[in-house]
Design an enzyme around this catalytic site. Structure first.
Site, PDB file in Angstrom:
ATOM      1  N   GLY A 137       1.856   1.585  -3.521  1.00 62.87           N
ATOM      2  CA  GLY A 137       0.662   1.844  -4.317  1.00 62.87           C
ATOM      3  C   GLY A 137       0.122   3.246  -4.133  1.00 62.87           C
ATOM      4  O   GLY A 137      -0.333   3.878  -5.093  1.00 62.87           O
ATOM      5  N   ASP A 138       0.191   3.761  -2.921  1.00 61.95           N
ATOM      6  CA  ASP A 138      -0.263   5.119  -2.641  1.00 61.95           C
ATOM      7  C   ASP A 138       0.534   6.126  -3.469  1.00 61.95           C
ATOM      8  O   ASP A 138      -0.037   7.027  -4.091  1.00 61.95           O
ATOM      9  CB  ASP A 138      -0.112   5.416  -1.148  1.00 61.95           C
ATOM     10  CG  ASP A 138      -0.496   6.837  -0.778  1.00 61.95           C
ATOM     11  OD1 ASP A 138      -1.605   7.262  -1.139  1.00 61.95           O
ATOM     12  OD2 ASP A 138       0.312   7.515  -0.123  1.00 61.95           O
ATOM     13  N   ALA A 139       1.835   5.955  -3.500  1.00 59.15           N
ATOM     14  CA  ALA A 139       2.700   6.877  -4.250  1.00 59.15           C
ATOM     15  C   ALA A 139       2.439   6.786  -5.753  1.00 59.15           C
ATOM     16  O   ALA A 139       2.340   7.810  -6.436  1.00 59.15           O
ATOM     17  CB  ALA A 139       4.164   6.581  -3.942  1.00 59.15           C
ATOM     18  N   GLU A 147      -0.933   8.324  -6.619  1.00 60.14           N
ATOM     19  CA  GLU A 147      -0.834   9.786  -6.516  1.00 60.14           C
ATOM     20  C   GLU A 147      -0.226  10.386  -7.786  1.00 60.14           C
ATOM     21  O   GLU A 147      -0.690  11.405  -8.290  1.00 60.14           O
ATOM     22  CB  GLU A 147       0.007  10.160  -5.298  1.00 60.14           C
ATOM     23  CG  GLU A 147       0.134  11.642  -5.057  1.00 60.14           C
ATOM     24  CD  GLU A 147      -1.063  12.273  -4.369  1.00 60.14           C
ATOM     25  OE1 GLU A 147      -1.298  13.470  -4.613  1.00 60.14           O
ATOM     26  OE2 GLU A 147      -1.750  11.590  -3.601  1.00 60.14           O
ATOM     27  N   ALA A 198       0.827  -1.205   0.000  1.00 60.04           N
ATOM     28  CA  ALA A 198       0.000   0.000   0.000  1.00 60.04           C
ATOM     29  C   ALA A 198       0.863   1.258   0.000  1.00 60.04           C
ATOM     30  O   ALA A 198       0.512   2.258  -0.632  1.00 60.04           O
ATOM     31  CB  ALA A 198      -0.944  -0.004   1.206  1.00 60.04           C
TER      32      ALA A 198
END
Length: 139
Positions: free
Chosen positions: A24-26, A29, A21
């Site tokens: 994945g978040d980066a 974004e 995660a």
């Protein structure tokens, strides 16, 4: 990974849900920022307001629900969604309930595994589904 490869596919598949995660978040974004700039949005206030439509836990949970309705995720992706969703995070939800936050973590874990295993075509399909879902709600 294409950038000197920090991890190979086997190593990526062994990562815990929080690590997936995190990546994945980066990645998500960056997708959102690229998309907003391509749409011609350049003022910081507009960028932030529009980015939230994609990156908030509520938005990501909504996308996952839409994906579930049409069986969009593969069994492989569902494995990593569940790994992220069920992971015990030290951080807490800021503007949402714990369940929504955990679903969002699962969403980000899917993005993370697709990125780390270089499933670029599938990642593009995933992103396109996200855009269609969010834009349909804001049209």
């Amino acid at each position: 990974m294409g950038y000197g490869g920090i991890v190979n596919k086997q190593q990526a598949e062994l990562l815990n849900g929080i690590a997936l995660a995190y990546v994945g978040d980066a990645i998500f974004e960056v997708f959102v920022r690229d998309y907003l700039l391509e749409k011609g949005l350049t003022k910081p206030a507009f960028l932030q307001k529009n980015a939230t439509k994609f990156v908030s836990a509520k938005a990501q949970a909504k996308i996952i629900r839409a994906m579930e309705e049409v069986d969009f995720l593969t069994e492989y992706e569902l494995t990593y969604f569940k790994r992220g969703r069920n992971a015990h995070s030290k951080t807490t939800a800021k503007n949402t309930d714990v369940v929504t936050y955990r679903i969002s973590t699962g969403f980000e874990a899917v993005v993370g595994i697709l990125h780390l295993t270089q499933e670029n075509e599938r990642l593009k399909e995933f992103w396109n589904f996200c855009v269609e879902t969010i834009e349909k709600d804001t049209a």
